[in-house]
Write a protein that holds these residues in place. Structure first.
Motif, PDB file in Angstrom:
ATOM      1  N   GLU A  94       0.856  -1.332  -0.034  1.00 37.27           N
ATOM      2  CA  GLU A  94       0.119  -0.133  -0.114  1.00 37.27           C
ATOM      3  C   GLU A  94       0.895   1.319  -0.055  1.00 37.27           C
ATOM      4  OE1 GLU A  94      -2.458   0.002   3.373  1.00 37.27           O
ATOM      5  OE2 GLU A  94      -3.251  -2.112   2.716  1.00 37.27           O
ATOM      6  N   TRP A  95       2.242   1.083   0.634  1.00 40.95           N
ATOM      7  CA  TRP A  95       2.767   2.548   0.642  1.00 40.95           C
ATOM      8  C   TRP A  95       4.220   2.164   0.209  1.00 40.95           C
ATOM      9  CZ3 TRP A  95       6.906   2.531   4.142  1.00 40.95           C
ATOM     10  CH2 TRP A  95       6.850   1.238   5.128  1.00 40.95           C
ATOM     11  N   THR A  96       4.794   1.156  -0.208  1.00 42.78           N
ATOM     12  CA  THR A  96       6.000   0.978  -0.810  1.00 42.78           C
ATOM     13  C   THR A  96       6.017   1.170  -2.140  1.00 42.78           C
ATOM     14  OG1 THR A  96       6.456  -1.257  -0.534  1.00 42.78           O
ATOM     15  CG2 THR A  96       6.886   0.048   1.467  1.00 42.78           C
ATOM     16  N   GLY A  97       6.612   1.731  -2.774  1.00 43.25           N
ATOM     17  CA  GLY A  97       6.718   1.618  -4.588  1.00 43.25           C
ATOM     18  C   GLY A  97       6.973   0.279  -4.950  1.00 43.25           C
ATOM     19  N   ALA A  98       8.185  -0.488  -4.296  1.00 46.38           N
ATOM     20  CA  ALA A  98       8.590  -1.687  -4.796  1.00 46.38           C
ATOM     21  C   ALA A  98       7.927  -2.922  -4.455  1.00 46.38           C
ATOM     22  CB  ALA A  98      10.112  -1.581  -4.622  1.00 46.38           C
ATOM     23  N   VAL A  99       7.493  -3.071  -3.151  1.00 43.30           N
ATOM     24  CA  VAL A  99       7.034  -4.194  -2.889  1.00 43.30           C
ATOM     25  C   VAL A  99       5.391  -4.463  -3.266  1.00 43.30           C
ATOM     26  CG1 VAL A  99       6.317  -5.541  -0.880  1.00 43.30           C
ATOM     27  CG2 VAL A  99       8.429  -4.146  -0.671  1.00 43.30           C
ATOM     28  N   LYS A 100       5.446  -5.524  -4.060  1.00 44.59           N
ATOM     29  CA  LYS A 100       4.070  -5.542  -4.821  1.00 44.59           C
ATOM     30  C   LYS A 100       3.220  -6.601  -3.836  1.00 44.59           C
ATOM     31  CE  LYS A 100       4.990  -3.006  -7.931  1.00 44.59           C
ATOM     32  NZ  LYS A 100       4.695  -1.487  -7.460  1.00 44.59           N
ATOM     33  N   LYS A 101       3.843  -7.619  -3.111  1.00 42.73           N
ATOM     34  CA  LYS A 101       3.286  -8.422  -2.383  1.00 42.73           C
ATOM     35  C   LYS A 101       4.193  -8.919  -1.012  1.00 42.73           C
ATOM     36  CE  LYS A 101       0.989 -12.989  -2.240  1.00 42.73           C
ATOM     37  NZ  LYS A 101       0.664 -14.229  -2.923  1.00 42.73           N
ATOM     38  N   ALA A 102       3.240  -8.848   0.065  1.00 46.85           N
ATOM     39  CA  ALA A 102       4.097  -9.521   1.273  1.00 46.85           C
ATOM     40  C   ALA A 102       3.322 -10.372   1.969  1.00 46.85           C
ATOM     41  CB  ALA A 102       4.609  -8.157   2.200  1.00 46.85           C
ATOM     42  N   GLU A 103       3.655 -11.383   2.183  1.00 45.83           N
ATOM     43  CA  GLU A 103       2.857 -12.479   2.993  1.00 45.83           C
ATOM     44  C   GLU A 103       3.755 -13.210   4.032  1.00 45.83           C
ATOM     45  OE1 GLU A 103       0.994 -16.824   1.807  1.00 45.83           O
ATOM     46  OE2 GLU A 103       2.296 -15.890   0.268  1.00 45.83           O
ATOM     47  N   ILE A 104       3.118 -13.024   5.207  1.00 50.63           N
ATOM     48  CA  ILE A 104       3.703 -13.831   6.306  1.00 50.63           C
ATOM     49  C   ILE A 104       3.546 -15.151   6.464  1.00 50.63           C
ATOM     50  CG2 ILE A 104       3.231 -13.671   9.095  1.00 50.63           C
ATOM     51  CD1 ILE A 104       2.189 -10.925   8.818  1.00 50.63           C
ATOM     52  N   LEU A 105       4.525 -15.734   6.346  1.00 47.95           N
ATOM     53  CA  LEU A 105       4.724 -17.198   6.465  1.00 47.95           C
ATOM     54  C   LEU A 105       4.812 -17.907   7.633  1.00 47.95           C
ATOM     55  CD1 LEU A 105       7.076 -17.708   3.429  1.00 47.95           C
ATOM     56  CD2 LEU A 105       4.497 -17.467   3.335  1.00 47.95           C
ATOM     57  N   GLY A 106       5.045 -17.084   8.768  1.00 52.70           N
ATOM     58  CA  GLY A 106       5.402 -17.717  10.180  1.00 52.70           C
ATOM     59  C   GLY A 106       5.279 -16.608  11.143  1.00 52.70           C
ATOM     60  N   ARG A 107       4.944 -16.832  12.384  1.00 49.55           N
ATOM     61  CA  ARG A 107       4.694 -15.971  13.489  1.00 49.55           C
ATOM     62  C   ARG A 107       5.391 -16.479  14.733  1.00 49.55           C
ATOM     63  NH1 ARG A 107       1.379 -11.555  12.394  1.00 49.55           N
ATOM     64  NH2 ARG A 107       0.020 -11.783  10.734  1.00 49.55           N
ATOM     65  N   ARG A 108       5.837 -15.622  15.545  1.00 54.33           N
ATOM     66  CA  ARG A 108       6.429 -16.173  16.798  1.00 54.33           C
ATOM     67  C   ARG A 108       5.249 -16.379  17.778  1.00 54.33           C
ATOM     68  NH1 ARG A 108      10.655 -12.567  18.990  1.00 54.33           N
ATOM     69  NH2 ARG A 108       9.287 -11.907  20.325  1.00 54.33           N
ATOM     70  N   PRO A 109       5.154 -16.879  18.791  1.00 50.10           N
ATOM     71  CA  PRO A 109       4.418 -17.108  19.942  1.00 50.10           C
ATOM     72  C   PRO A 109       3.472 -15.905  20.349  1.00 50.10           C
ATOM     73  CG  PRO A 109       6.151 -18.401  20.614  1.00 50.10           C
ATOM     74  CD  PRO A 109       6.546 -17.727  19.197  1.00 50.10           C
ATOM     75  N   ASP A 110       4.312 -14.830  20.151  1.00 54.51           N
ATOM     76  CA  ASP A 110       3.577 -13.316  20.532  1.00 54.51           C
ATOM     77  C   ASP A 110       2.864 -12.764  19.379  1.00 54.51           C
ATOM     78  OD1 ASP A 110       5.660 -12.327  18.922  1.00 54.51           O
ATOM     79  OD2 ASP A 110       6.615 -11.283  20.430  1.00 54.51           O
ATOM     80  N   GLY A 111       2.546 -13.514  18.460  1.00 54.99           N
ATOM     81  CA  GLY A 111       2.009 -13.106  17.274  1.00 54.99           C
ATOM     82  C   GLY A 111       2.644 -12.201  16.279  1.00 54.99           C
ATOM     83  N   ARG A 112       3.931 -11.786  16.539  1.00 58.47           N
ATOM     84  CA  ARG A 112       4.983 -10.974  15.600  1.00 58.47           C
ATOM     85  C   ARG A 112       5.169 -11.964  14.492  1.00 58.47           C
ATOM     86  NH1 ARG A 112       8.218  -7.805  20.311  1.00 58.47           N
ATOM     87  NH2 ARG A 112       6.898  -5.776  20.330  1.00 58.47           N
ATOM     88  N   ALA A 113       5.379 -11.430  13.232  1.00 61.36           N
ATOM     89  CA  ALA A 113       5.931 -11.937  12.118  1.00 61.36           C
ATOM     90  C   ALA A 113       7.198 -12.349  12.323  1.00 61.36           C
ATOM     91  CB  ALA A 113       5.610 -11.119  10.752  1.00 61.36           C
ATOM     92  N   GLU A 114       7.617 -13.581  11.892  1.00 58.75           N
ATOM     93  CA  GLU A 114       9.041 -14.042  11.912  1.00 58.75           C
ATOM     94  C   GLU A 114       9.495 -14.332  10.682  1.00 58.75           C
ATOM     95  OE1 GLU A 114      11.429 -16.624  15.299  1.00 58.75           O
ATOM     96  OE2 GLU A 114       9.625 -17.860  14.179  1.00 58.75           O
ATOM     97  N   LEU A 115       8.720 -14.827   9.647  1.00 54.12           N
ATOM     98  CA  LEU A 115       8.905 -15.075   8.301  1.00 54.12           C
ATOM     99  C   LEU A 115       8.092 -14.371   7.540  1.00 54.12           C
ATOM    100  CD1 LEU A 115      11.421 -17.062   7.302  1.00 54.12           C
ATOM    101  CD2 LEU A 115       9.488 -18.742   7.071  1.00 54.12           C
TER     102      LEU A 115
END
Length: 145
Positions: free
Chosen positions: A30-51
């Protein structure tokens, strides 16, 4: 980190507000010009994205790559390391956040990039500088907007 490039910017927001935007990886298209897709593949136990897997289209450079994030330095520093990439063989970086004098947050972005095709060190540093400067401007605009 190997040879790296660093730049800073002051954002008129608290460190927590800045970190919230940085950590919202799926909103990057939505706000970076170059990143067309970002998908979270894994999360830490606290819910933060890890992968996180990215699709990048920066004109001449198109790539897909996956980063792993290290949250152990948060709230002050968030680091990442390349897990795999098509063109990239290294993409290590960090955002360091510190309260700015007079309010706001100083954001320091450090990046070290290496690609699978040979490039002169000077060209790599120039590419890192462009990536960092663009990312910091886009981050500031998103947080303050």
């Amino acid at each position: 980190m190997a040879d790296s490039t660093t730049a800073s910017i002051t954002v008129n927001a608290s460190p927590d507000e800045v970190l919230a935007v940085i950590a919202d990886f799926e909103a990057y298209p939505e706000w970076t010009g170059a990143v067309k897709k970002a998908e979270i593949l894994g999360r830490r136990p606290d819910g933060r994205a890890e992968l996180v897997h990215y699709q990048l289209d920066a004109g001449a450079i198109k790539d897909e790559y996956t980063l792993t994030y290290d949250w152990s330095g948060v709230p002050d520093v968030l680091t990442w390391t390349l897990v795999e990439g098509q063109m990239l063989k290294m993409l290590d970086g960090s955002y360091a956040l510190a309260p700015a004098e007079g309010g706001g947050t100083n954001v320091t972005y450090t990046l070290s990039v290496d690609v699978k095709i040979p490039l002169l060190g000077m060209i790599k540093r120039k590419a890192e500088k462009v990536i960092i400067d663009t990312a910091l401007r886009e981050l500031k605009k998103r947080v303050e907007g």
